[in-house]
Design a protein around this motif. Structure first.
Motif, mmCIF file in Angstrom:
data_model
loop_
_atom_site.group_PDB
_atom_site.id
_atom_site.type_symbol
_atom_site.label_atom_id
_atom_site.label_comp_id
_atom_site.label_asym_id
_atom_site.label_seq_id
_atom_site.Cartn_x
_atom_site.Cartn_y
_atom_site.Cartn_z
ATOM 1 N N MET A 1 0.825 -1.211 0.000
ATOM 2 C CA MET A 1 0.000 0.000 0.000
ATOM 3 C C MET A 1 0.860 1.261 0.000
ATOM 4 O O MET A 1 1.930 1.272 0.577
ATOM 5 N N SER A 2 0.389 2.293 -0.647
ATOM 6 C CA SER A 2 1.126 3.543 -0.720
ATOM 7 C C SER A 2 1.177 4.185 0.665
ATOM 8 O O SER A 2 0.253 4.061 1.457
ATOM 9 N N ASN B 1 1.314 7.355 0.919
ATOM 10 C CA ASN B 1 0.655 8.649 0.766
ATOM 11 C C ASN B 1 -0.726 8.596 1.392
ATOM 12 O O ASN B 1 -1.342 7.545 1.417
ATOM 13 N N ARG C 1 -4.743 9.122 1.308
ATOM 14 C CA ARG C 1 -5.687 8.961 0.209
ATOM 15 C C ARG C 1 -5.820 10.292 -0.541
ATOM 16 O O ARG C 1 -5.797 11.354 0.091
ATOM 17 N N ASN D 1 0.346 15.137 -9.850
ATOM 18 C CA ASN D 1 -0.522 14.289 -9.006
ATOM 19 C C ASN D 1 -1.988 14.688 -9.001
ATOM 20 O O ASN D 1 -2.710 14.435 -8.043
ATOM 21 N N ARG E 1 -4.088 5.285 -4.576
ATOM 22 C CA ARG E 1 -2.630 5.428 -4.619
ATOM 23 C C ARG E 1 -2.173 6.840 -4.238
ATOM 24 O O ARG E 1 -0.994 7.172 -4.335
ATOM 25 N N ASP F 1 -3.265 9.818 -5.450
ATOM 26 C CA ASP F 1 -3.390 10.897 -6.435
ATOM 27 C C ASP F 1 -4.720 11.623 -6.248
ATOM 28 O O ASP F 1 -5.715 11.015 -5.866
#
Ligand code: 5GP
Length: 215
Positions: free
Chosen positions: A1-2, A4, A6, A33, A96, A98
């Motif tokens: 999992m990223s 970042n 959500r 992004n 991811r 973005d």
């Protein structure tokens, strides 16, 4: 999992002819992004439009099947054609980390809100009704009847501006695009979005104190 957080979901709505697509195209070029979701539509491609670029052009039957399968985050009938945002496409980008911008009509925006999906709504207004009419006529491959229909729809849609978080008047494309860019950057700087990055920085202060105590 990223690692970042959500991504953020932005919604941009505006009456037809306000220039919202140009504005958002400018925005996604300028800001990393940030992605524009590609809608599905049952309308035919106009000259110069490409399948998989401007829209995913599909048949009415396939659109109906996607509605039945629950594939759409939102969808609406606009000027007699169906338009929808695929839930899976949007979810993949948000998951991811973005940010995603949906350029959708007021009916679609209402569905997103009523489903309790977190979003930041931006309503783009033309400077006046007369200027919108001039723009519709200026760009127009539309018949007189279509122009009337678009103005009638615009009259209904502009009444919904207060359901959105932000209002941007598109008096001039560069200025309006930079105001929308400012909104995106401000939303990204919220504590909710910045918490993890800030906590990492706070860690460096703790490590520094630890080193200082051991020397
Ligand atoms: P056009 O046919 O001129 O490209 O778009 C007509 C209208 O459909 C515009 O107001 C546009 O914002 C709206 N629209 C485009 N894609 C979607 C979508 O996925 N969902 C909804 N609800 N409206 C859309």
């Amino acid at each position: 999992m990223s690692s970042n957080p959500r991504g953020l979901l932005f919604i941009v709505s505006a009456p037809s002819g306000t220039g919202k697509t140009t504005l958002v195209e400018r925005l996604v070029q300028d800001l990393p992004n940030l992605h524009m979701s590609r809608s599905y539509t049952s309308r035919a491609a106009r000259p110069g439009e490409q399948d998989g670029v401007d829209y995913n052009f599909i048949s009415r039957d396939r659109f109906a099947a996607m509605v039945r399968d629950g594939a759409f985050l939102e969808w609406a009938d606009v000027f007699g054609h169906c338009y929808g945002t695929a839930a899976a496409d949007t979810e993949a980008m948000l998951a991811r980390g973005d940010d995603v911008v949906l350029v959708i009509d007021v009916q679609g925006a209402r569905q997103v809100r009523s489903r309790g999906i977190e979003n930041v709504g931006i309503f783009v207004l033309p400077p006046s009704a007369d200027i919108l009419e001039q723009r519709l006529r200026g760009r127009s491959k539309d018949s007189e009847e279509q122009i009337h229909q678009r103005l009638e729809t615009a009259r209904r849609e502009v009444g919904e501006f207060a359901e959105y978080e932000y209002v941007v008047v598109n008096n001039e494309i560069e200025a309006a695009a930079s105001r929308i860019g400012g909104i995106v950057l401000a939303e990204r700087a919220r504590v909710k979005q910045m918490r993890r990055a800030a906590e990492k920085i706070i860690e460096t202060f703790k490590e520094q104190r630890h080193h200082a105590q051991n020397t």
